[in-house]
Design an enzyme around this catalytic site. Structure first.
Site, PDB file in Angstrom:
ATOM      1  N   GLY A   2      66.033  88.327  20.057  1.00 52.69           N
ATOM      2  CA  GLY A   2      67.185  87.517  19.654  1.00 52.69           C
ATOM      3  C   GLY A   2      66.816  86.597  18.503  1.00 52.69           C
ATOM      4  O   GLY A   2      67.556  86.474  17.511  1.00 52.69           O
ATOM      5  N   PHE A  28      69.440  80.563  26.340  1.00 52.69           N
ATOM      6  CA  PHE A  28      69.368  80.240  27.767  1.00 52.69           C
ATOM      7  C   PHE A  28      68.439  79.024  27.893  1.00 52.69           C
ATOM      8  O   PHE A  28      67.263  79.110  27.552  1.00 52.69           O
ATOM      9  CB  PHE A  28      68.822  81.454  28.523  1.00 52.69           C
ATOM     10  CG  PHE A  28      68.628  81.221  29.985  1.00 52.69           C
ATOM     11  CD1 PHE A  28      69.704  81.168  30.846  1.00 52.69           C
ATOM     12  CD2 PHE A  28      67.343  81.066  30.500  1.00 52.69           C
ATOM     13  CE1 PHE A  28      69.525  80.952  32.194  1.00 52.69           C
ATOM     14  CE2 PHE A  28      67.157  80.850  31.862  1.00 52.69           C
ATOM     15  CZ  PHE A  28      68.248  80.793  32.702  1.00 52.69           C
ATOM     16  N   LYS A 107      68.524  97.391  25.158  1.00 54.96           N
ATOM     17  CA  LYS A 107      68.039  98.732  25.485  1.00 54.96           C
ATOM     18  C   LYS A 107      67.997  98.906  27.003  1.00 54.96           C
ATOM     19  O   LYS A 107      67.145  98.339  27.673  1.00 54.96           O
ATOM     20  CB  LYS A 107      66.663  98.954  24.856  1.00 54.96           C
ATOM     21  CG  LYS A 107      66.751  99.004  23.321  1.00 54.96           C
ATOM     22  CD  LYS A 107      65.399  99.085  22.641  1.00 54.96           C
ATOM     23  CE  LYS A 107      65.571  99.184  21.120  1.00 54.96           C
ATOM     24  NZ  LYS A 107      64.304  99.079  20.401  1.00 54.96           N
ATOM     25  N   LYS A 191      63.663 105.759  25.960  1.00 59.31           N
ATOM     26  CA  LYS A 191      62.283 105.724  25.433  1.00 59.31           C
ATOM     27  C   LYS A 191      61.405 104.767  26.251  1.00 59.31           C
ATOM     28  O   LYS A 191      60.186 104.964  26.322  1.00 59.31           O
ATOM     29  CB  LYS A 191      62.283 105.370  23.943  1.00 59.31           C
ATOM     30  CG  LYS A 191      62.972 104.054  23.595  1.00 59.31           C
ATOM     31  CD  LYS A 191      62.028 102.935  23.347  1.00 59.31           C
ATOM     32  CE  LYS A 191      62.728 101.596  23.414  1.00 59.31           C
ATOM     33  NZ  LYS A 191      61.947 100.474  22.898  1.00 59.31           N
ATOM     34  N   ARG A 257      55.503  96.708  25.475  1.00 57.87           N
ATOM     35  CA  ARG A 257      55.071  96.060  26.724  1.00 57.87           C
ATOM     36  C   ARG A 257      55.157  97.000  27.924  1.00 57.87           C
ATOM     37  O   ARG A 257      54.423  96.837  28.881  1.00 57.87           O
ATOM     38  CB  ARG A 257      55.895  94.793  26.953  1.00 57.87           C
ATOM     39  CG  ARG A 257      57.305  95.036  27.399  1.00 57.87           C
ATOM     40  CD  ARG A 257      58.099  93.770  27.551  1.00 57.87           C
ATOM     41  NE  ARG A 257      58.507  93.238  26.264  1.00 57.87           N
ATOM     42  CZ  ARG A 257      59.665  92.580  26.057  1.00 57.87           C
ATOM     43  NH1 ARG A 257      60.491  92.360  27.052  1.00 57.87           N
ATOM     44  NH2 ARG A 257      59.974  92.137  24.884  1.00 57.87           N
ATOM     45  N   ASN A 258      56.057  97.989  27.892  1.00 56.40           N
ATOM     46  CA  ASN A 258      56.151  98.932  29.016  1.00 56.40           C
ATOM     47  C   ASN A 258      54.867  99.739  29.139  1.00 56.40           C
ATOM     48  O   ASN A 258      54.350  99.952  30.225  1.00 56.40           O
ATOM     49  CB  ASN A 258      57.355  99.868  28.815  1.00 56.40           C
ATOM     50  CG  ASN A 258      58.666  99.128  28.990  1.00 56.40           C
ATOM     51  OD1 ASN A 258      59.047  98.779  30.099  1.00 56.40           O
ATOM     52  ND2 ASN A 258      59.334  98.854  27.885  1.00 56.40           N
ATOM     53  N   GLN A 286      61.723  96.664  30.862  1.00 58.42           N
ATOM     54  CA  GLN A 286      62.932  97.485  30.997  1.00 58.42           C
ATOM     55  C   GLN A 286      62.649  98.894  31.542  1.00 58.42           C
ATOM     56  O   GLN A 286      63.508  99.505  32.168  1.00 58.42           O
ATOM     57  CB  GLN A 286      63.644  97.621  29.641  1.00 58.42           C
ATOM     58  CG  GLN A 286      64.004  96.289  28.978  1.00 58.42           C
ATOM     59  CD  GLN A 286      65.048  95.481  29.727  1.00 58.42           C
ATOM     60  OE1 GLN A 286      65.686  95.985  30.649  1.00 58.42           O
ATOM     61  NE2 GLN A 286      65.205  94.220  29.366  1.00 58.42           N
TER      62      GLN A 286
END
Ligand code: NAD
Length: 337
Positions: A2, A28, A107, A191, A257-258, A286
């Site tokens: 963001g 936030f 995503k 992905k 990071r995944n 995610q």
């Protein structure tokens, strides 16, 4: 992401008379070192929690109140972890301009009673605004560093596409606009599942040839999935060759990071939730969540067997299957039969 995109949009809005000078960025609210994050951003022009080390343009204004941030906007850019989308839309419903344009960088996918639901469709249904998407090989830190990359806007309306490109493009963030917005969005979600598989292979000590195979087989499953579930129009191979397709898949399987958390999952034996808390400083993962949603969508259609790589990621993350099962899945993939 963001803040990275706010940096681009802020710089473009400041020099293009077509856009309002002030870019409001809903943040936030959190307390960081005893101070409110929005106050830090507005005085130091830096998101010290989520994008440290990068200055935001002074015309980007952090706003803690969601309705205040969005009510007079002509263009709404959605960049939040997908689990918060419903709540955010419910908060601004009926309080934004009817003819606002939305663009989602989120995503992920949702699983509804009829199967697959795109996040842009969730937003469109809740808010009644026209939605487009932006997806690509765009790891946030590198975008903020202004390291060259490409991205894809998926947009059905040519005029909207041109306007959004004007808002987003810079010399180091090159935008291609395509019409198949649903294929673009599906690529961005799927992905992350493949990247979890790539991380498993890294954790098991496999090499670059194995990772290339994961990327290729993952891409085949992404294409097959899109051909079944994208019903808005054609699903052309060319879209998978855009940044949103093969390029995002490659960068995520090497840098994201995944991949990183999946590797640690194999090496440490800790749970995904534990590692998310330990390794990501409030950022969200995610890939496993998307694998779970895709599993339910496929089960509903009786098609789990046709997507063994997606299924193996789900079984290993959530059903206690051994990680070596991922390698058997590669060895026995229907692409080789
Ligand atoms: N990080 C990337 O490289 C990248 C690139 C392209 C797109 N995206 C997409 O952008 C979206 C945001 O990803 P990210 O990596 O910037 O975020 P993230 O996963 O790092 O999560 C942190 C963000 O979530 C917000 N947040 C925390 N709790 C919240 C709550 N209760 N309600 C609303 N927001 C809350 C935080 O303010 C912060 O902005 C995701 O959908 C992601 O897929 C990320």
């Amino acid at each position: 992401m963001g803040s990275a995109i706010a940096k681009i949009v802020g710089a473009n809005a400041a020099k293009n008379a077509k856009f309002d000078n002030t870019v409001k960025m809903w943040v936030f609210e959190e307390t960081v070192n005893g101070r409110k994050l929005t106050e830090i951003i507005n005085s130091e022009h830096e998101n010290v929690k989520y994008l440290p080390g990068h200055k935001l343009p002074a015309n980007v204004l952090a706003v803690p109140d969601l309705v205040e941030a969005s009510s007079d906007a002509d263009i709404l850019v959605f960049v939040i972890p997908h689990q918060f989308v419903g709540k955010v839309c419910d908060t601004i419903k009926g309080k934004i301009k009817n003819d606002a344009l939305g663009i989602s960088l989120i995503k992920g996918v949702d699983e509804g009673p009829d199967g697959l639901k795109l996040i842009s469709d969730v937003i469109q249904e809740k808010l009644g605004i026209t939605m487009s998407v932006l997806m690509g090989a765009n790891i946030a830190n590198e975008v903020a560093d202004e390291k060259f990359c490409e991205t894809t806007i998926g947009c059905k309306n040519k005029n909207h596409g041109a306007l959004l490109k004007e808002l987003m493009q810079t010399s180091n963030f090159r935008v291609t606009v395509v019409e198949e917005y649903d294929v673009v969005e599906i690529c961005g979600a799927l992905k992350n599942i493949v990247a979890v598989g790539a991380g498993f292979c890294d954790g098991l000590g496999f090499g670059d040839n194995t990772k290339a195979a994961v990327i290729r087989l993952g891409l085949m499953e992404m294409i097959a999935f899109a051909r079944i579930f994208c019903k808005e129009g054609p699903v052309s191979s060319a879209t998978f060759l855009e940044s949103c397709g093969v390029a995002d898949l490659i960068t995520t399987c090497y840098g994201g990071r995944n991949r990183k958390v999946a590797e640690a999952f194999v090496r440490t034996g800790k749970s995904i939730e534990e590692l998310e808390k330990e390794m990501l400083n409030g950022q969200k993962l995610q890939g496993p969540a998307t694998a779970a949603e895709v599993y339910l969508i496929l089960k509903h259609k009786n098609m789990v067997d046709k997507f063994p790589l997606f299924n193996a990621v789900y079984q290993i993350c959530f059903e206690g299957h051994p990680v070596t099962e991922f390698i058997s899945c590669l060895q026995n993939h229907p692409e080789h039969m």
